[in-house]
Each structure stands twice: as C-alpha cells, then as structure tokens.
Design a protein around this motif. Structure first.
Motif, PDB file in Angstrom:
ATOM      1  N   MET A 123       9.402   1.833   9.070  1.00  0.00           N
ATOM      2  CA  MET A 123       9.871   2.924   8.212  1.00  0.00           C
ATOM      3  C   MET A 123       8.865   3.176   7.096  1.00  0.00           C
ATOM      4  SD  MET A 123      12.819   0.931   5.991  1.00  0.00           S
ATOM      5  CE  MET A 123      13.364   2.403   5.144  1.00  0.00           C
ATOM      6  N   MET A 124       8.985   4.357   6.478  1.00  0.00           N
ATOM      7  CA  MET A 124       8.167   4.676   5.309  1.00  0.00           C
ATOM      8  C   MET A 124       9.040   4.425   4.079  1.00  0.00           C
ATOM      9  SD  MET A 124       5.430   5.486   6.739  1.00  0.00           S
ATOM     10  CE  MET A 124       5.252   5.522   8.520  1.00  0.00           C
ATOM     11  N   ILE A 125       8.694   3.405   3.321  1.00  0.00           N
ATOM     12  CA  ILE A 125       9.589   2.989   2.239  1.00  0.00           C
ATOM     13  C   ILE A 125       9.494   3.867   0.996  1.00  0.00           C
ATOM     14  CG2 ILE A 125       9.761   0.586   3.008  1.00  0.00           C
ATOM     15  CD1 ILE A 125       7.712  -0.121   0.804  1.00  0.00           C
ATOM     16  N   CYS A 126       8.582   4.850   0.983  1.00  0.00           N
ATOM     17  CA  CYS A 126       8.504   5.728  -0.193  1.00  0.00           C
ATOM     18  C   CYS A 126       9.627   6.768  -0.208  1.00  0.00           C
ATOM     19  CB  CYS A 126       7.147   6.423  -0.276  1.00  0.00           C
ATOM     20  SG  CYS A 126       6.793   7.525   1.097  1.00  0.00           S
ATOM     21  N   VAL A 127      10.112   7.160   0.972  1.00  0.00           N
ATOM     22  CA  VAL A 127      11.146   8.210   1.005  1.00  0.00           C
ATOM     23  C   VAL A 127      12.390   7.822   1.797  1.00  0.00           C
ATOM     24  CG1 VAL A 127       9.620  10.193   0.676  1.00  0.00           C
ATOM     25  CG2 VAL A 127       9.986   9.304   2.983  1.00  0.00           C
ATOM     26  N   PRO A 171       0.826  -1.207   0.000  1.00  0.00           N
ATOM     27  CA  PRO A 171       0.000   0.000   0.000  1.00  0.00           C
ATOM     28  C   PRO A 171       0.862   1.260   0.000  1.00  0.00           C
ATOM     29  CG  PRO A 171      -0.034  -1.043   2.162  1.00  0.00           C
ATOM     30  CD  PRO A 171       0.782  -1.923   1.275  1.00  0.00           C
ATOM     31  N   TYR A 172       0.466   2.254  -0.714  1.00  0.00           N
ATOM     32  CA  TYR A 172       1.132   3.557  -0.678  1.00  0.00           C
ATOM     33  C   TYR A 172       0.168   4.597  -1.222  1.00  0.00           C
ATOM     34  CZ  TYR A 172       2.031   3.227  -5.729  1.00  0.00           C
ATOM     35  OH  TYR A 172       1.886   3.131  -7.082  1.00  0.00           O
ATOM     36  N   SER A 173       0.473   5.855  -0.915  1.00  0.00           N
ATOM     37  CA  SER A 173      -0.411   6.913  -1.398  1.00  0.00           C
ATOM     38  C   SER A 173       0.369   8.173  -1.758  1.00  0.00           C
ATOM     39  CB  SER A 173      -1.479   7.206  -0.340  1.00  0.00           C
ATOM     40  OG  SER A 173      -2.239   8.304  -0.712  1.00  0.00           O
ATOM     41  N   CYS A 174       0.876   8.904  -0.735  1.00  0.00           N
ATOM     42  CA  CYS A 174       1.417  10.249  -1.003  1.00  0.00           C
ATOM     43  C   CYS A 174       2.775  10.222  -1.702  1.00  0.00           C
ATOM     44  CB  CYS A 174       1.531  11.029   0.306  1.00  0.00           C
ATOM     45  SG  CYS A 174       2.816  10.370   1.408  1.00  0.00           S
ATOM     46  N   THR A 175       3.565   9.199  -1.465  1.00  0.00           N
ATOM     47  CA  THR A 175       4.968   9.070  -1.907  1.00  0.00           C
ATOM     48  C   THR A 175       5.840  10.235  -1.447  1.00  0.00           C
ATOM     49  OG1 THR A 175       4.707  10.123  -4.095  1.00  0.00           O
ATOM     50  CG2 THR A 175       4.289   7.752  -3.980  1.00  0.00           C
ATOM     51  N   GLU A 176       5.423  10.917  -0.395  1.00  0.00           N
ATOM     52  CA  GLU A 176       6.203  12.034   0.149  1.00  0.00           C
ATOM     53  C   GLU A 176       6.547  11.834   1.619  1.00  0.00           C
ATOM     54  OE1 GLU A 176       3.977  15.648  -0.519  1.00  0.00           O
ATOM     55  OE2 GLU A 176       5.194  16.022  -2.292  1.00  0.00           O
ATOM     56  N   GLY A 177       6.205  10.687   2.170  1.00  0.00           N
ATOM     57  CA  GLY A 177       6.516  10.443   3.578  1.00  0.00           C
ATOM     58  C   GLY A 177       5.583  11.144   4.543  1.00  0.00           C
ATOM     59  N   THR A 178       4.394  11.533   4.075  1.00  0.00           N
ATOM     60  CA  THR A 178       3.493  12.272   4.969  1.00  0.00           C
ATOM     61  C   THR A 178       2.250  11.488   5.386  1.00  0.00           C
ATOM     62  OG1 THR A 178       2.357  13.271   3.087  1.00  0.00           O
ATOM     63  CG2 THR A 178       4.158  14.532   4.058  1.00  0.00           C
ATOM     64  N   CYS A 179       1.816  10.501   4.598  1.00  0.00           N
ATOM     65  CA  CYS A 179       0.506   9.888   4.887  1.00  0.00           C
ATOM     66  C   CYS A 179       0.607   8.649   5.773  1.00  0.00           C
ATOM     67  CB  CYS A 179      -0.217   9.527   3.590  1.00  0.00           C
ATOM     68  SG  CYS A 179       0.461   8.084   2.739  1.00  0.00           S
ATOM     69  N   GLY A 180       1.724   7.969   5.778  1.00  0.00           N
ATOM     70  CA  GLY A 180       1.893   6.781   6.618  1.00  0.00           C
ATOM     71  C   GLY A 180       1.415   5.489   5.977  1.00  0.00           C
ATOM     72  N   GLU A 181       0.904   5.581   4.763  1.00  0.00           N
ATOM     73  CA  GLU A 181       0.300   4.410   4.111  1.00  0.00           C
ATOM     74  C   GLU A 181       1.320   3.294   3.842  1.00  0.00           C
ATOM     75  OE1 GLU A 181      -2.943   4.406   3.707  1.00  0.00           O
ATOM     76  OE2 GLU A 181      -3.160   2.538   2.599  1.00  0.00           O
ATOM     77  N   CYS A 182       2.559   3.660   3.537  1.00  0.00           N
ATOM     78  CA  CYS A 182       3.549   2.642   3.138  1.00  0.00           C
ATOM     79  C   CYS A 182       4.388   2.147   4.323  1.00  0.00           C
ATOM     80  CB  CYS A 182       4.475   3.200   2.053  1.00  0.00           C
ATOM     81  SG  CYS A 182       5.566   4.491   2.669  1.00  0.00           S
ATOM     82  N   GLU A 183       3.922   2.391   5.528  1.00  0.00           N
ATOM     83  CA  GLU A 183       4.684   1.969   6.716  1.00  0.00           C
ATOM     84  C   GLU A 183       5.007   0.477   6.647  1.00  0.00           C
ATOM     85  OE1 GLU A 183       3.256   3.381  10.604  1.00  0.00           O
ATOM     86  OE2 GLU A 183       3.432   1.293  11.237  1.00  0.00           O
TER      87      GLU A 183
END
Ligand code: FES
Length: 322
Positions: free
Chosen positions: A306-310, A268-280
């Motif tokens: 960790m947030m793997i998007c950033v 799961p992911y959403s913002c790809t900026e490390g702000t939404c928490g979706e990719c935790e």
C-alpha cells in the motif's frame, strides 16, 4: 524528509518546446559518473533548490546512458514546482534527484500498442514511442492539446512516426470547435488485444478508465500526475510496525505516513499524493483502504502492499513491514 538514494545532477541544456513547456537535460555532476538505466514510463523526483520535491516523467530514450530529460509545463495552478523551474533554473544549476522509478511500465511483448496523451501527459508516451520504435514494435498515438501551440514535441513525434511507419493522430480542441477527444470512441476503435496507455489531465484519465473498464485490466495502463481521489480519512485505526516492534494509533484525518514519521521512523516518501510510489509499504495483515493512483486495481486487490501517504485501513488493525 527521507531522501533515500539521491544523485547529484547538473542542468546541461534547456530547450523551449512551446511558450509554456521546457525540456531540461540533466547529466551527472562528475563526468566519470553514470546515471542508472531506466525503462520507458519511468519518473524521477527532482529535489529542487527551493526545497520542493517534484516528480517528472523521463522523456528521453531509455537507450541514453548518460542523461535524463524531463519536459515540464508551466502550470499556474501548481504548488510552485514548475514555476520555479521555468523562472529560476538555468544551465549549470545542480540539485539532487532520485533514482528512476516506474509505475507506468511498457509491456514490450504487446502485439499492438495505442498511446493516448493529453497535454504534457505526452512525455512518458514519447519515451515509450521511442522504445517501441527501437524494438521494431508497432504503435500508434493519439495526442491531444488545447491548441497546436500548446503541444510539445510535435516535430520529433512526426519524424519518429515517419521512421516507424506508424500514425499519430492529433486532436486540438481549438480546431474542433472546442470539443475534447471522444475518448470512448478512440478506445472502442482499438483492436481487442491492444495495450492502451493513457496519460493526461484527470478528467481525460477518468473518461479513459470508464471507457476501458470492460477490457482486460492488464492491457490498460494509466498514469496520474495528481491525486486520483481524496486520502483516506475514515475513523482511527491501529498500525503495528512489525520490524520496529511498535504500534501507533492513526487518528481520523491523519495519514499512516504522518504517524510513522512522528515515531521517528525513517521511511521514503515524496509526492504525498499517492502518485509516485515512493512510500510503498508491504502489508502483512489487515485490509488497506487504497487511495493511491500508482498500484493497479489487481495489485490493490491483493492487499499485500500500500501507499501509506494516502491510503488508510478498512480493518481495525494493519500490520506493516516497517
Ligand atoms: S509519497 Fe508518493 S505515493 Fe506516497
């Protein structure tokens, strides 16, 4: 994009708050459906009909059972989500949303709470103020905007503060000779046991974090709307995906998320900026290079998620629970 669990909603009503700010009331598509409960400070991701996914804080009371409200500022510098909402969406339009997620939770046991909002950053704080009032807990607020005309929710806030018997201090830059709030002074005035919440533009949040650096971290709560710092682009490293029994090399400049998706693994992911928490993602070995703005400093120091998007890696190898 991995969509996770989504809910189809309809725009029930739209309220113009200021010239550039609108509130959208969302309800389930089918009347017999209900919406998952949420807590003050939560946000949802809107999967807009133009393909964009945007996160917005919920601004209504968490006591509401059948509706979510998001209050959206038209941002000319945005990547297009808010402009699409303002110009293209109308009552009756439907689209999917995520279930609520809270990276900015309210500590309901605090003896004293100060809410500091800048511009549209007032929205999660307005939700918190309603909750604290319902609980009979004391709170105060400092609400800043460029001008009075740019400030949403002023009248409901005034009424709520009157009902709760608390104070809301307004600071409009244009009425102060163009000066922004002295945030260091505002933080210094708060009693030592106060929990302080801040949401607003990045320079305000950076000033707030600096001013509050010597206070107990568990009493300091910040929500960023945009990336706090640049993504990790340090040299390559290897990621082991424990559950999938796979290994992938993350080249410099690439994100772990990119590498994982390229392997065909749904995350799961959403913002790809490390702000939404979706990719935790849970970390089982190795040391992440944290670049997100949703984990607290204490959570980052544990290096267990960790947030793997950033975020990247400080160690040559990271082992993830994927
Ligand atoms: S996708 Fe939003 S924090 Fe990673």
């Amino acid at each position: 994009m991995e969509r996770g669990e989504l809910i189809e909603v309809t725009i029930r009503s739209i309220t113009r708050e200021t010239q550039d700010i609108m509130s959208y009331e969302l309800g389930p598509n089918r009347p017999e459906q209900s919406l998952p409960p949420f807590t003050a400070g939560a946000h949802i991701d809107l999967h807009l009909p133009n393909g964009m996914v945007r996160s917005y804080s919920l601004s209504n009371s968490q006591a509401d059972r059948d509706r979510y409200v998001v209050t959206v500022a038209r941002d000319a510098a945005s990547r297009g989500g808010s402009i699409f909402m303002h110009e293209k969406l109308g009552v009756g339009d439907t689209f999917p949303i995520s279930t609520p997620r809270n990276n900015f939770a309210l500590d309901e046991s605090a003896q004293s709470t100060l809410l500091i909002g800048g511009g549209i950053g007032v929205t999660p704080l307005w939700c918190m103020a309603q909750r604290l009032t319902d609980l009979g807990r004391p709170w105060s607020m400092i609400y800043c905007a460029r001008t009075r005309q740019h400030a949403a929710l002023l009248e409901p806030l005034r009424k709520l503060a009157e009902k709760a018997g608390v104070s809301v201090r307004l600071h409009f830059d244009a009425e102060q000779g163009g000066r922004v709030l002295d945030i260091a002074g505002a933080v210094a005035e708060a009693a030592p046991d106060t929990h302080i919440y801040c949401c607003g533009p990045k320079p305000m949040l950076e000033g707030f974090e600096k001013a509050a650096a010597s206070r107990p971290p568990q009493q300091i709560h910040v929500e960023y709307f945009s990336a706090k710092q640049a993504p990790a682009i340090t040299g390559g490293f290897t990621v082991v995906l424990q559950r999938s029994s796979k290994e992938v090399f993350v080249a410099p400049g690439k994100s772990i998320l990119d590498a994982v998706l390229a392997l065909g693994i749904d995350v799961p992911y959403s913002c790809t900026e490390g702000t939404c928490g979706e990719c935790e993602t849970r970390v089982t070995a190795g040391i992440p290079d944290h670049r997100d703005s949703c984990l607290t400093r204490a959570q980052q120091a544990l290096n267990t998620k960790m947030m793997i998007c950033v975020s990247g890696s400080k160690s040559e190898k990271l082992v993830l629970d994927l």
